[in-house]
Scaffold this motif. Structure first.
Motif, PDB file in Angstrom:
ATOM      1  N   UNK A  61      -3.230  17.477 -34.390  1.00  0.00           N
ATOM      2  CA  UNK A  61      -1.908  16.862 -34.252  1.00  0.00           C
ATOM      3  C   UNK A  61      -1.213  17.366 -32.994  1.00  0.00           C
ATOM      4  N   UNK A  62      -1.159  18.685 -32.847  1.00  0.00           N
ATOM      5  CA  UNK A  62      -0.322  19.292 -31.809  1.00  0.00           C
ATOM      6  C   UNK A  62      -0.813  18.986 -30.408  1.00  0.00           C
ATOM      7  N   UNK A  63      -2.129  18.941 -30.204  1.00  0.00           N
ATOM      8  CA  UNK A  63      -2.657  18.742 -28.856  1.00  0.00           C
ATOM      9  C   UNK A  63      -2.195  17.415 -28.278  1.00  0.00           C
ATOM     10  N   UNK A  64      -2.314  16.355 -29.050  1.00  0.00           N
ATOM     11  CA  UNK A  64      -1.928  15.032 -28.543  1.00  0.00           C
ATOM     12  C   UNK A  64      -0.416  14.823 -28.604  1.00  0.00           C
ATOM     13  N   UNK A  65       0.244  15.461 -29.545  1.00  0.00           N
ATOM     14  CA  UNK A  65       1.707  15.439 -29.591  1.00  0.00           C
ATOM     15  C   UNK A  65       2.270  16.016 -28.297  1.00  0.00           C
ATOM     16  N   UNK A  66       1.698  17.120 -27.856  1.00  0.00           N
ATOM     17  CA  UNK A  66       2.216  17.787 -26.666  1.00  0.00           C
ATOM     18  C   UNK A  66       1.830  17.062 -25.385  1.00  0.00           C
ATOM     19  N   UNK A  67       0.591  16.601 -25.289  1.00  0.00           N
ATOM     20  CA  UNK A  67       0.141  15.925 -24.066  1.00  0.00           C
ATOM     21  C   UNK A  67       0.912  14.626 -23.864  1.00  0.00           C
ATOM     22  N   UNK A  68       1.108  13.875 -24.927  1.00  0.00           N
ATOM     23  CA  UNK A  68       1.832  12.596 -24.810  1.00  0.00           C
ATOM     24  C   UNK A  68       3.334  12.795 -24.686  1.00  0.00           C
ATOM     25  N   UNK A  69       3.833  13.956 -25.098  1.00  0.00           N
ATOM     26  CA  UNK A  69       5.265  14.176 -25.096  1.00  0.00           C
ATOM     27  C   UNK A  69       5.889  14.150 -23.717  1.00  0.00           C
ATOM     28  N   UNK A  70       5.181  14.647 -22.697  1.00  0.00           N
ATOM     29  CA  UNK A  70       5.777  14.740 -21.360  1.00  0.00           C
ATOM     30  C   UNK A  70       5.999  13.357 -20.738  1.00  0.00           C
ATOM     31  N   UNK A  71       5.005  12.450 -20.695  1.00  0.00           N
ATOM     32  CA  UNK A  71       5.311  11.116 -20.174  1.00  0.00           C
ATOM     33  C   UNK A  71       6.328  10.357 -21.034  1.00  0.00           C
ATOM     34  N   UNK A  72       6.301  10.578 -22.338  1.00  0.00           N
ATOM     35  CA  UNK A  72       7.293   9.931 -23.201  1.00  0.00           C
ATOM     36  C   UNK A  72       8.688  10.522 -22.967  1.00  0.00           C
ATOM     37  N   UNK A  73       8.742  11.807 -22.623  1.00  0.00           N
ATOM     38  CA  UNK A  73      10.019  12.417 -22.276  1.00  0.00           C
ATOM     39  C   UNK A  73      10.600  11.810 -21.010  1.00  0.00           C
ATOM     40  N   UNK A  74       9.742  11.485 -20.035  1.00  0.00           N
ATOM     41  CA  UNK A  74      10.227  10.830 -18.815  1.00  0.00           C
ATOM     42  C   UNK A  74      10.744   9.428 -19.139  1.00  0.00           C
ATOM     43  N   UNK A  75      10.064   8.731 -20.046  1.00  0.00           N
ATOM     44  CA  UNK A  75      10.566   7.425 -20.477  1.00  0.00           C
ATOM     45  C   UNK A  75      11.945   7.562 -21.122  1.00  0.00           C
ATOM     46  N   UNK A  76      12.152   8.643 -21.884  1.00  0.00           N
ATOM     47  CA  UNK A  76      13.452   8.857 -22.529  1.00  0.00           C
ATOM     48  C   UNK A  76      14.561   9.052 -21.497  1.00  0.00           C
TER      49      UNK A  76
END
Length: 455
Positions: A61-76
């Motif tokens: 869970x955590x590995x993909x949560x963290x990797x995807x979080x940064x580009x999704x944070x830029x979208x936010x």
């Protein structure tokens, strides 16, 4: 509707947003943490070890949560935060339902990865929405109320799991149209997926507030974000890794405390679910809201580093507790001591993201929040449960030694947090000053561009 408080949304609108986002967080944590009570039936049906189970609970869970979080944070930082959250909820709900249809270990692993990808969309966007809905002096409390979802969700996961296990012991497997016979643990995942899909309708009641604060409305190049983070690297490192140590202890212990009660004290899963779930829901919520209120009170009395300082207080309070509770032989006193342990370990997780909002320009908040979530989730959820399992499987090689694994792992993690958060107090205060300087420089650059004649 705007109120007279510097153009921020009305209190009703702002708190409605917080309430809806908190429900989303509750759902995400139920989906995330429900595995912790279902260790034994899932291990039995999938024929896996503690270490393999810990990968389902944590790293997958955590590995993909963290990797995807940064580009999704830029979208936010640049797109509709409400829309981003709605899509994320739909995605993780579908993946949660798919967990209920998994028959093999690798299938379950892929579904947990999907849950992580979907949930990565929530918190960076939610922190940004809340920061733009409340003035500075109320922000830590508001983010702490949102962050109650961690403990309401975790507590409900244990309560729900415990009640279903009790029901299943009497009813056995369930027959569903199209799916046929399903195990009780599979039924939980299917029901949670359906609940999440229905929840997305509530997101229609969330309104996008005006972006405000230093750097509001500006699209900042990635290189500039990198330079700003580098100039605040001491603060970022001490903050992110200091709070990650507490997350490591919190996730690592929460993943295995139900099994600890079962193996060490002879409780059944239903009993653990009701009692431990209630403790997590009540004292986790009290701790996180207390932390936010304390930080806001300290800030009003001149403590500019209040958010970091509350994290340090929480780590100091938790340190003796994580040493003691696993070693007690009486389950009653273990449970009594569990209450302040949960309280202390929950205190920092409203003030930690609030601290990020305080030191970052508006246009970088989502990205900085995603980096913070990357660190605490990868270290806390990704490695915390697995660290406990590895010590049990390979240091002691004895399932009954779980209590000693909990002591070793959580004590080292909390002690490291004390050192890092203490070391980060001065750099944090310096970062607050640096933000104001960055804002003035950005304003000067903007005025200079406007003054230049057009060609």
């Amino acid at each position: 509707m705007q109120n007279k408080n510097n153009g921020y949304p009305s209190s009703l609108s702002a708190w409605t947003t917080v309430a809806i986002l908190m429900v989303a967080y509750v759902l995400s944590f139920i989906d995330r943490q429900i595995l912790n009570l279902l260790v034994e039936p899932i291990r039995r049906d999938l024929v896996i070890s503690d270490t393999q189970m810990s990968l389902l609970m944590g790293l997958s869970f955590a590995l993909f949560y963290t990797v995807c979080g940064i580009p999704l944070g830029r979208l936010a930082d640049t797109r509709s935060r409400r829309g981003l959250i709605a899509v994320g909820v739909l995605f993780w709900s579908a993946a949660t339902a798919a967990c209920g249809m998994a028959r093999l270990y690798w299938q379950f692993l892929l579904c947990r990865i999907g849950v992580g990808v979907g949930e990565a969309a929530l918190s960076p966007a939610a922190y940004s929405l809340i920061a733009d809905s409340f003035p500075k002096e109320r922000r830590a409390t508001a983010i702490s109320v949102y962050s109650m979802g961690v403990y309401l969700g975790s507590g409900l996961a244990f309560l729900l799991g415990g009640l279903v296990i009790k029901f299943a012991s009497a009813q056995g497997d369930v027959h569903l149209p199209l799916l046929g016979e399903v195990r009780p643990w599979q039924l939980i995942f299917l029901a949670l997926g359906a609940a999440g899909a229905l929840f997305t309708l509530l997101m229609l009641a969330v309104r996008e507030p005006q972006r405000r604060g230093v750097g509001a409305g500006v699209v900042v190049p990635l290189a500039e974000v990198g330079r700003y983070l580098h100039s605040n690297r001491r603060t970022v490192v001490c903050h992110n890794f200091g709070f990650a140590g507490l997350a490591f202890a919190g996730y690592g212990s929460a993943a295995w405390i139900p099994t600890f009660y079962i193996r060490t004290h002879g409780w059944d899963a239903g009993q653990v679910g009701v009692i431990y779930g209630s403790l997590v829901a009540v004292f986790g919520c009290l701790g996180i809201v207390f932390g936010g209120r304390l930080a806001d009170w300290m800030a009003k009395h001149g403590r500019t580093d209040a958010n970091m300082r509350v994290g340090l207080f929480a780590a100091l309070g938790a340190l003796p507790l994580v040493v003691l509770f696993p070693l007690l032989d009486d389950s009653f006193w273990v449970t009594v001591l569990m209450a302040p342990t949960v309280f202390c370990l929950s205190m920092p997780f409203g003030v930690a993201p609030a601290a990020i909002q305080e030191i970052m320009p508006n246009a970088m908040r989502g990205q900085a929040s995603a980096i913070y979530l990357f660190v605490i989730t990868l270290i806390g959820l990704g490695f915390g449960p697995t660290a406990v399992a590895l010590v049990t499987d390979y240091v002691f090689a004895d399932d009954k030694a779980l209590r000693y694994s909990l002591v070793i792992v959580t004590t080292i993690a909390v002690a490291s947090s004390v050192l890092l958060l203490w070391a980060g107090l001065k750099p944090y205060r310096e970062s607050l000053k640096r933000l104001q300087q960055w804002g003035m420089e950005s304003q000067d650059d903007s005025l200079l561009r406007e003054a230049q004649p057009s060609t």
